[in-house]
Structure formats: structure tokens, C-alpha cells
Enzyme design. Structure first.
Site, PDB file in Angstrom:
ATOM      1  N   LYS A  32       0.812  -1.219   0.000  1.00 13.00           N
ATOM      2  CA  LYS A  32       0.000   0.000   0.000  1.00 13.00           C
ATOM      3  C   LYS A  32       0.845   1.269   0.000  1.00 13.00           C
ATOM      4  O   LYS A  32       0.365   2.342  -0.396  1.00 13.00           O
ATOM      5  CB  LYS A  32      -0.964   0.018   1.182  1.00 13.00           C
ATOM      6  CG  LYS A  32      -0.318   0.161   2.540  1.00 13.00           C
ATOM      7  CD  LYS A  32      -1.386   0.264   3.628  1.00 13.00           C
ATOM      8  CE  LYS A  32      -0.766   0.476   5.001  1.00 13.00           C
ATOM      9  NZ  LYS A  32      -1.793   0.603   6.060  1.00 13.00           N
ATOM     10  N   GLY A  36      10.026  -2.007   0.735  1.00 15.39           N
ATOM     11  CA  GLY A  36      11.030  -1.853   1.795  1.00 15.39           C
ATOM     12  C   GLY A  36      10.432  -1.818   3.179  1.00 15.39           C
ATOM     13  O   GLY A  36      11.134  -2.041   4.170  1.00 15.39           O
ATOM     14  N   CYS A  39      11.235  -0.915   7.916  1.00 19.92           N
ATOM     15  CA  CYS A  39      12.689  -0.942   8.105  1.00 19.92           C
ATOM     16  C   CYS A  39      13.392   0.040   7.176  1.00 19.92           C
ATOM     17  O   CYS A  39      14.226   0.838   7.614  1.00 19.92           O
ATOM     18  CB  CYS A  39      13.224  -2.351   7.865  1.00 19.92           C
ATOM     19  SG  CYS A  39      15.014  -2.466   7.999  1.00 19.92           S
ATOM     20  N   ALA A 111      -4.776  -4.294   0.864  1.00 20.19           N
ATOM     21  CA  ALA A 111      -5.281  -5.644   0.617  1.00 20.19           C
ATOM     22  C   ALA A 111      -6.153  -6.152   1.749  1.00 20.19           C
ATOM     23  O   ALA A 111      -5.894  -5.885   2.925  1.00 20.19           O
ATOM     24  CB  ALA A 111      -4.108  -6.595   0.405  1.00 20.19           C
ATOM     25  N   GLY A 178      13.833   0.599  25.264  1.00 21.17           N
ATOM     26  CA  GLY A 178      14.209  -0.494  24.367  1.00 21.17           C
ATOM     27  C   GLY A 178      15.122   0.026  23.271  1.00 21.17           C
ATOM     28  O   GLY A 178      15.637   1.152  23.333  1.00 21.17           O
ATOM     29  N   ASP A 305       7.065  -9.050  11.264  1.00 20.44           N
ATOM     30  CA  ASP A 305       6.487  -8.415  12.453  1.00 20.44           C
ATOM     31  C   ASP A 305       5.036  -8.801  12.687  1.00 20.44           C
ATOM     32  O   ASP A 305       4.547  -8.715  13.811  1.00 20.44           O
ATOM     33  CB  ASP A 305       6.593  -6.888  12.335  1.00 20.44           C
ATOM     34  CG  ASP A 305       8.007  -6.389  12.580  1.00 20.44           C
ATOM     35  OD1 ASP A 305       8.925  -7.223  12.690  1.00 20.44           O
ATOM     36  OD2 ASP A 305       8.191  -5.157  12.643  1.00 20.44           O
ATOM     37  N   ALA A 313      14.275  -7.059  11.226  1.00 19.17           N
ATOM     38  CA  ALA A 313      14.210  -7.214   9.779  1.00 19.17           C
ATOM     39  C   ALA A 313      14.869  -8.505   9.320  1.00 19.17           C
ATOM     40  O   ALA A 313      14.363  -9.202   8.424  1.00 19.17           O
ATOM     41  CB  ALA A 313      14.862  -6.011   9.098  1.00 19.17           C
ATOM     42  N   HIS A 437      45.872  -9.766  13.979  1.00 21.43           N
ATOM     43  CA  HIS A 437      46.248  -8.727  14.953  1.00 21.43           C
ATOM     44  C   HIS A 437      46.787  -7.515  14.205  1.00 21.43           C
ATOM     45  O   HIS A 437      47.562  -7.659  13.262  1.00 21.43           O
ATOM     46  CB  HIS A 437      47.322  -9.255  15.896  1.00 21.43           C
ATOM     47  CG  HIS A 437      47.842  -8.212  16.857  1.00 21.43           C
ATOM     48  ND1 HIS A 437      47.118  -7.821  17.958  1.00 21.43           N
ATOM     49  CD2 HIS A 437      48.981  -7.472  16.844  1.00 21.43           C
ATOM     50  CE1 HIS A 437      47.814  -6.885  18.620  1.00 21.43           C
ATOM     51  NE2 HIS A 437      48.941  -6.659  17.961  1.00 21.43           N
TER      52      HIS A 437
END
Length: 463
Positions: A32, A36, A39, A111, A178, A305, A313, A437
Site C-alpha cells: 500500500k 522496503g 525498516c 489488501a 528499548g 512483524d 528485519a 592482529h
């Protein structure tokens, strides 16, 4: 009729579309807004772009440490936003091109599932019905709301609109400690805003290793951020200086005044209005799925999600591959054992696997190894020696259960740790590796050596 129709073109949806197309499916991808998802357009990418600007500003302010003198330095918020927008636009364009190169049809609109094999898409000027043998829901998430007396009258923003600012407030209250809250606290603080960060739990980044989060809080406070944990916002009211936020803390009631409030109390799955009625949805956890990403409705899958598992992501993309392969006849399951978790504060925080407390609660007798970046030659050359690495392993088998890091660019280092856990490696495996190193990664070897009692570069008096 398409083989699969996918609702949502974020990191879950577009990856599922590409993988299904690779396997020979005819794919329709419905979005919609813009490809992407959150995120790319309102989350990971624009936030990191602003963080880089803020961190560069901070580093310029410390140029004297590197033997470099600079004149007066100023910020241009408009230019920062233009840079951020340019990065987002470039990735959106390339992502759309990538999707289309796989012969995936992109349909613009909102949708609704109107049958187990049918979706109705309402566009700006038309309504389209799409038939598909399988449907994948990848609708993502949205900022969680906060119900507080007086909040509706205050000057507030969410993580979405915080990325479109035209100016910076003199002082800001961030509600929520958070990942979203601490990252924005760092951005605004380094741009000159006086920031108070409030978290109702006993620690920042709840669920992460307490040792790491305690050190992060110390560094944020040293950087000028006022951090209040075990603090709950009870009400908001106006006063002469702006918005007064009343907090319930361990030490009693406290009032903080701020020009603006950023509500960053997490995100919630976006599942409303999808249909069908027999799709099992938990209000807090999102759409219920099994390890093959199948929902309660045959031929309908859910990922990212929308299922509310990790809300990361990279996890969404992993779930997408699992769903796409199962749609095409495979029988694969998602594996959450080795999920890297990164927070892009300064310094960064990165973790994978179990925390020390979680490992103990799971019944393991554990051994812990630590190494500080104060003893890292590479960290010292970078003048970024704050932080370190912690390895948690089973005392008997020496299998690595969790690795936790705080320090420079640890988001780039955590993947070796994730691979070690995925392959069920032991601390001995890491300890016996030869590392280049000087590198920051040597600290991981030293932490593993410490877990076996063989640390080379750790002073014996250190705990």
C-alpha cells in the site's frame, strides 16, 4: 491465478516474493505504500543514517584526541534529513528494481483477504481482485500507543515521525528504554538536545544481558543523557516551561519538564482489517503460526512483524525464506537459536543466544569469560576502548550458549558469534582459532580463553 500472493513488501514480503520466484512460482506482491516496509522507509535505515551523522559530529568534537585541530562545528538538520532521504530513496529504487527483475508483479493498494484463495486490493482509483493458490501475510508492525492522562494535549511524536523533523527541541523526554528509545536518545543527545530517557523496567534493553545494559546506562549517563529506570509515567500536564511529565520512581514521585515527548514503547503487529475470521490472532503476539510459518487457515502463511516473534528485519527475511520454500512444497522450519540482536547506540550493543541469567534459569551450570576493550590494541588505536565481550558457556560440555558485546562496531562482529552457536561450537573452538592482529575481534578469542581459564592478555586481578 497466481501461485502465491504476498501482502506487504517489507523485508519479509519482498524476500518471500523473490525466493518463491526463484523456485518457479508466479508471484504477486501487494504493497500500500513503498517497497522496503518500515525498516527501509521509517525504521532501520533512516535511523542508522541519522545516527551516523550524530556520531560523526561527536567524533569531530573529540578530534583533539587524534592530534587534529578543528574550528567551530555546526549542524544543519535540513542537510542531515536530505542525506537520510537520499539514502532511503536510493535503496527503495534498487529494491524495486530487484523485485521486478525476478518477474514479480507489484500491485499498489490496500489488501483484504476475501477468501482462502482471493485478495481484494483497493488502489487509489481502482479495485482489483487477485486469485492465488497460497497467501503470505507480511503486513509488518506499527508503533505501540500509550494511554496516559494528558498525553493527547502534549507535543508528542513516535519513531515514525521523529525521522522527519525540521528542527531539534531543546529538551526531550523519551518514554521507553528499548532499542528504539535508546537509539533516538543517542541521536537527539548528540545533536544538542537535553534528553531524559525513561524505562519502567529495572534495566534498559529489557531481556538483554544485565551486565551489558548496566554498562550502557553508565556510558549514556556519562554522555549527558538522564536515564531513569524503574520509572513509570503516570500523567502529563502543562506548565509554564512546557510539558510536565510525572513519574513514579523508586524514590517517590518525580516531575520532568520537556518541550517534546517521544513515545518509544515498542511496536505491535499490524493485523487489523485483514480477514478471514478463522485466522487465529493474539492481540499481543500477532498472527499465530507454526515453525513452518503456517497459520490456522490452510494455504495462508504469515511472516515478519505480523507474527510478533522478534520484530527484527533479518528475522523477518529468514521467516520469509522458510514460508516461500514451504509454499513451493518443501518442509523446512525456522530456527531461532542464533538470532543476532543489535542496538546501534554509541558504543553499540550486540548479543546472540542466552544471557547469563537465562542460561542459569534453563538449568545450565555455566562458565563465563570476559575481555575488556581497554586491553585491546585495536580499540586503543581507534580511541574507542569502552566496552568488552562476554561469553556464556555450559560448564560441562563447553558449548557456547550466548555471547554479548558492547563496544565499537560490535554489530559487525556478532555474526561470528551467531555462527558459533548455530554450529554448536565450544569455547575451546573459539579459543584455538588464530585471529588477525590488531583487530577488535581478538577480544572474542580472549573472552573464550578466559572462559577456559587461559586468557593471555587479561590482567589476573580483573574480575
Amino acid at each position: 491465478m497466481a501461485d502465491v500472493a504476498i501482502i506487504g513488501a517489507g523485508p519479509a514480503g519482498y524476500v518471500a516474493a523473490i525466493r518463491a520466484a526463484q523456485l518457479g512460482a508466479e508471484v504477486v506482491l501487494i504493497e500500500k505504500d513503498e517497497v522496503g516496509g518500515v525498516c527501509l522507509n521509517r525504521g532501520c535505515i533512516p535511523t542508522k543514517a541519522l545516527l551516523e551523522s550524530a556520531n560523526l559530529l561527536s567524533k569531530i568534537g573529540k578530534a583533539g584526541k587524534y592530534g587534529i585541530s578543528v574550528g567551530n562545528v555546526s549542524t544543519d538538520i535540513s542537510s542531515m534529513m536530505q542525506r537520510k532521504n537520499g539514502i532511503v530513496k536510493r535503496i527503495v529504487t534498487s529494491t524495486r528494481h530487484l523485485i521486478e527483475s525476478c518477474d514479480v508483479e507489484i500491485v499498489q493498494g490496500t489488501a483484504t483477504i476475501t477468501g482462502s484463495r482471493q485478495i481484494t486490493v483497493v488502489g487509489s482509483s481502482s479495485v482489483k481482485k487477485i486469485g492465488a493458490n497460497n497467501i503470505v501475510i507480511a503486513t509488518g508492525s506499527e508503533p505501540a500507543s500509550l494511554q496516559l492522562p494528558g498525553l493527547e494535549k502534549a507535543r508528542t511524536m513516535t519513531s515514525d515521525n521523529a525521522l522527519a523533523l525540521e528542527d531539534i527541541s531543546r529538551n526531550l523526554l523519551v518514554i521507553g528504554g528499548g532499542a528504539i528509545g535508546v537509539e533516538f536518545a543517542c541521536i537527539f543527545n548528540r545533536l544538542g538536545t537535553s534528553v531524559t530517557l525513561v524505562e519502567m523496567m529495572p534495566q534498559l534493553l529489557p531481556g538483554e544481558d544485565e551486565e551489558m545494559t548496566s554498562f550502557l546506562q553508565l556510558l549514556l549517563e556519562e554522555d549527558g543523557i538522564n536515564v531513569l529506570t524503574n520509572a513509570r509515567v503516570t500523567k502529563i500536564k502543562e506548565n509554564e516551561d512546557g510539558t510536565a511529565v510525572v513519574l513514579a520512581t523508586r524514590d517517590g514521585e518525580k516531575t520532568v519538564t520537556a518541550e517534546e515527548i517521544l513515545v518509544a514503547v515498542g511496536r505491535v503487529p499490524k493485523t487489523h482489517g485483514l480477514g478471514p475470521d478463522d485466522l487465529r490472532v493474539d492481540e499481543r503476539r500477532g498472527i499465530l503460526v507454526d515453525r513452518r510459518m503456517r497459520t490456522s487457515v490452510p494455504n495462508i502463511y504469515a511472516i515478519g512483524d505480523a507474527v510478533g516473534k522478534y520484530m527484527l528485519a533479518h528475522v523477518a527475511s529468514a521467516e520469509a525464506v522458510v514460508a516461500a520454500e514451504n509454499v513451493m512444497g518443501a518442509a523446512v522450519e525456522i530456527d531461532y537459536r542464533a538470532v543476532p540482536r543489535c542496538v546501534y547506540t554509541s558504543p553499540e550493543v550486540a548479543s546472540v543466544g542466552l544471557t547469563e541469567k537465562q542460561a542459569t534459569a534453563s538449568g545450565h551450570q555455566i562458565v563465563v569469560g570476559r575481555f575488556s576493550f581497554l586491553n585491546s590494541s585495536r580499540a586503543l588505536t581507534l580511541s574507542e576502548d569502552q566496552g568488552g565481550i562476554k561469553v556464556v558457556a555450559d560448564a560441562k560440555s563447553e558449548e557456547i550458549l550466548g555471547i554479548h558485546m558492547i563496544g565499537p562496531k560490535v554489530s559487525e562482529m556478532i555474526h561470528e558469534a551467531a555462527l558459533a552457536i548455530k554450529l554448536e561450537a565450544t569455547v575451546q573452538d573459539l579459543a584455538d582459532m588464530i585471529y588477525a592482529h590488531p583487530t577488535l575481534s581478538e577480544a572474542l578469542k580472549e573472552a573464550a580463553l578466559d572462559a577456559t581459564g587461559r586468557s593471555i592478555h587479561k590482567v589476573r586481578s580483573e574480575t
